[in-house]
Design a protein around this motif. Structure first.
Motif, PDB file in Angstrom:
ATOM      1  N   ASN A   1      -9.980   5.142 -22.686  1.00 29.31           N
ATOM      2  CA  ASN A   1      -9.598   4.212 -21.615  1.00 29.31           C
ATOM      3  C   ASN A   1     -10.272   2.863 -21.794  1.00 29.31           C
ATOM      4  N   GLY A   2      -9.517   1.824 -21.582  1.00 31.76           N
ATOM      5  CA  GLY A   2     -10.081   0.478 -21.580  1.00 31.76           C
ATOM      6  C   GLY A   2     -10.544  -0.033 -22.928  1.00 31.76           C
ATOM      7  N   THR A   3     -10.035   0.525 -24.003  1.00 34.13           N
ATOM      8  CA  THR A   3     -10.492   0.109 -25.338  1.00 34.13           C
ATOM      9  C   THR A   3      -9.654  -1.034 -25.915  1.00 34.13           C
ATOM     10  N   GLY A   4      -8.526  -1.355 -25.252  1.00 32.52           N
ATOM     11  CA  GLY A   4      -7.717  -2.487 -25.721  1.00 32.52           C
ATOM     12  C   GLY A   4      -6.352  -2.115 -26.283  1.00 32.52           C
ATOM     13  N   LYS A   5      -5.903  -0.898 -26.038  1.00 30.26           N
ATOM     14  CA  LYS A   5      -4.601  -0.460 -26.583  1.00 30.26           C
ATOM     15  C   LYS A   5      -3.450  -1.251 -25.962  1.00 30.26           C
ATOM     16  N   SER A   6      -3.415  -1.264 -24.628  1.00 30.84           N
ATOM     17  CA  SER A   6      -2.320  -1.990 -23.967  1.00 30.84           C
ATOM     18  C   SER A   6      -2.405  -3.486 -24.259  1.00 30.84           C
ATOM     19  N   THR A   7      -3.629  -4.001 -24.303  1.00 28.08           N
ATOM     20  CA  THR A   7      -3.800  -5.430 -24.606  1.00 28.08           C
ATOM     21  C   THR A   7      -3.221  -5.752 -25.983  1.00 28.08           C
ATOM     22  N   THR A   8      -3.399  -4.843 -26.922  1.00 27.44           N
ATOM     23  CA  THR A   8      -2.836  -5.048 -28.265  1.00 27.44           C
ATOM     24  C   THR A   8      -1.309  -5.122 -28.187  1.00 27.44           C
ATOM     25  N   LEU A   9      -0.699  -4.150 -27.507  1.00 28.36           N
ATOM     26  CA  LEU A   9       0.773  -4.150 -27.411  1.00 28.36           C
ATOM     27  C   LEU A   9       1.269  -5.385 -26.660  1.00 28.36           C
ATOM     28  N   LYS A  10       0.572  -5.753 -25.578  1.00 29.36           N
ATOM     29  CA  LYS A  10       1.001  -6.929 -24.805  1.00 29.36           C
ATOM     30  C   LYS A  10       0.869  -8.202 -25.633  1.00 29.36           C
ATOM     31  N   SER A  11      -0.147  -8.275 -26.473  1.00 25.92           N
ATOM     32  CA  SER A  11      -0.292  -9.454 -27.337  1.00 25.92           C
ATOM     33  C   SER A  11       0.860  -9.530 -28.331  1.00 25.92           C
ATOM     34  N   ILE A  12       1.308  -8.382 -28.792  1.00 30.36           N
ATOM     35  CA  ILE A  12       2.393  -8.369 -29.780  1.00 30.36           C
ATOM     36  C   ILE A  12       3.690  -8.896 -29.169  1.00 30.36           C
ATOM     37  N   VAL A  13       3.974  -8.493 -27.922  1.00 26.86           N
ATOM     38  CA  VAL A  13       5.239  -8.942 -27.311  1.00 26.86           C
ATOM     39  C   VAL A  13       5.107 -10.268 -26.551  1.00 26.86           C
TER      40      VAL A  13
END
Ligand SMILES: Nc1ncnc2c1ncn2[C@@H]1O[C@H](COP(=O)(O)OP(=O)(O)OP(=O)(O)O)[C@@H](O)[C@H]1O
Ligand SMILES: [Mg+2]
Length: 238
Positions: free
Chosen positions: A36-48
Motif C-alpha cells: 500500500n502507498g508505494t506508488g503503483k497508482s501514481t505510476t499508472l496515473k503518470s502514464i495516462v
C-alpha cells in the motif's frame, strides 16, 4: 511499446516516484507489484497524464507522450482501468459502456460493433445491460470498468488492482478475462497486490517500494514467493 524512463512524479511538491523505469513490450503482460502507498497508482496515473511528470519520460511507440494531454494519450491507445471499480452508479451498464466511446460518439457503427465485442467477452454485462451499474456485484463492476476502457479501443491497457476485494472464484474470472485481452493482442500493464494471480498470468514482474523499483524479474524463471516477500517487507517506507 510502452517505456517509462526514470520517472519522478508526485502531488504538489511531494515526490512519490523517485526514478521509476519500466518496459512493457508489445503484446506483453507485465505486472507491477507492491504494498500500500508505494506508488503503483501514481505510476499508472503518470502514464495516462492524471499526474504530472516532474522528471523522466513516458514513451509510447517511440513517441514521448508525457508532454501531451490525457485525451491525446488516450487517442494514441493508452487506457487506464482505475482502482476501485469506479462506475457511474446511477447509469445503466450500457450507458456506462457508451461513456467509454464518448470521444468518438459519431461513429455509430463502430461503437455498436465494439459494444457487441464487450458483451461477447463479458456475457454477464449483456444480461445486465439495462441494470443500473450501482446494482452490480464487485466482479461485475470490475468487468464493466474494463469493458468501458475497451470501448476506447486501446492498444495498451493499464489495470489498477482489478482483483482487489473479490472472491477467489471471481479473481479467476478476471484473470481469464485479462488473458483473453492479451490473446486479442493488447499490451497490458497490471498493478496487483495479489501476487499469486500476477505470477500466474504475467510474463515479467516489477516490485515497487517507496517509489522505487526494488526488484524485477521474468516470470517462469523460478521466482520463489519467499524471495518476493522479502521485497514487500518495509513496503511502507518513503
Ligand atoms: N491525490 C493525492 N494527493 C496527495 N498525495 C497522494 C495522492 N494520491 C496518492 N497520494 C500519496 O502518494 C503515495 C502513493 O500513492 P499511490 O496511490 O500511488 O499508492 P499505491 O501503491 O497505488 O497504493 P494502494 O495499493 O494502496 O493503492 C501515498 O503516500 C499516498 O498517500
Ligand atoms: Mg493504488
Amino acid at each position: 511499446m510502452l517505456r517509462v524512463e526514470n520517472l519522478v512524479a508526485g502531488y504538489g511538491r511531494t515526490r512519490i516516484l523517485h526514478g521509476v523505469s519500466l518496459n512493457v513490450p508489445k503484446g506483453g503482460l507485465v505486472a507491477l507489484l507492491g504494498g500500500n502507498g508505494t506508488g503503483k497508482s501514481t505510476t499508472l496515473k503518470s502514464i495516462v497524464g492524471l499526474v504530472d511528470v516532474q522528471e523522466g519520460q513516458v514513451v509510447l511507440n517511440d513517441q514521448v507522450v508525457n508532454t501531451i494531454p490525457p485525451e491525446q494519450r488516450s487517442a494514441l491507445g493508452l487506457s487506464l482501468v482505475p482502482q476501485g471499480k469506479e462506475v457511474f452508479a446511477a447509469m445503466s451498464v450500457e450507458e456506462n459502456l457508451l461513456m467509454g466511446a464518448f470521444h468518438r460518439r459519431r461513429d455509430r457503427a463502430g461503437i455498436a460493433a465494439d459494444l457487441e465485442g464487450v458483451y461477447q467477452r463479458f456475457k454477464r454485462l449483456r444480461e445486465r445491460r439495462k441494470v443500473n451499474a450501482g446494482m452490480l456485484s464487485g466482479g461485475e463492476r470490475q468487468m464493466l470498468s474494463i469493458g468501458r476502457s475497451l470501448m476506447a479501443r486501446p492498444s495498451v491497457l493499464l489495470l489498477d488492482e482489478p482483483s482487489a476485494a473479490l472472491a477467489p472464484r471471481i479473481v479467476e474470472e478476471i484473470a481469464e478475462a485479462i488473458l483473453g485481452l492479451r490473446a486479442l493482442g493488447l499490451t497490458l500493464l497490471l498493478v496487483e497486490q495479489n501476487v499469486g494471480m500476477a505470477l500466474d498470468i504475467a510474463d515479467y514482474i516489477y516490485v515497487i517500494r517507496g517509489g522505487r523499483i526494488a526488484y524485477e524479474r521474468e516470470v517462469g524463471s523460478g521466482i520463489a514467493m519467499e524471495e518476493l516477500q522479502e521485497f514487500y517487507l518495509g513496503g511502507q517506507e518513503h
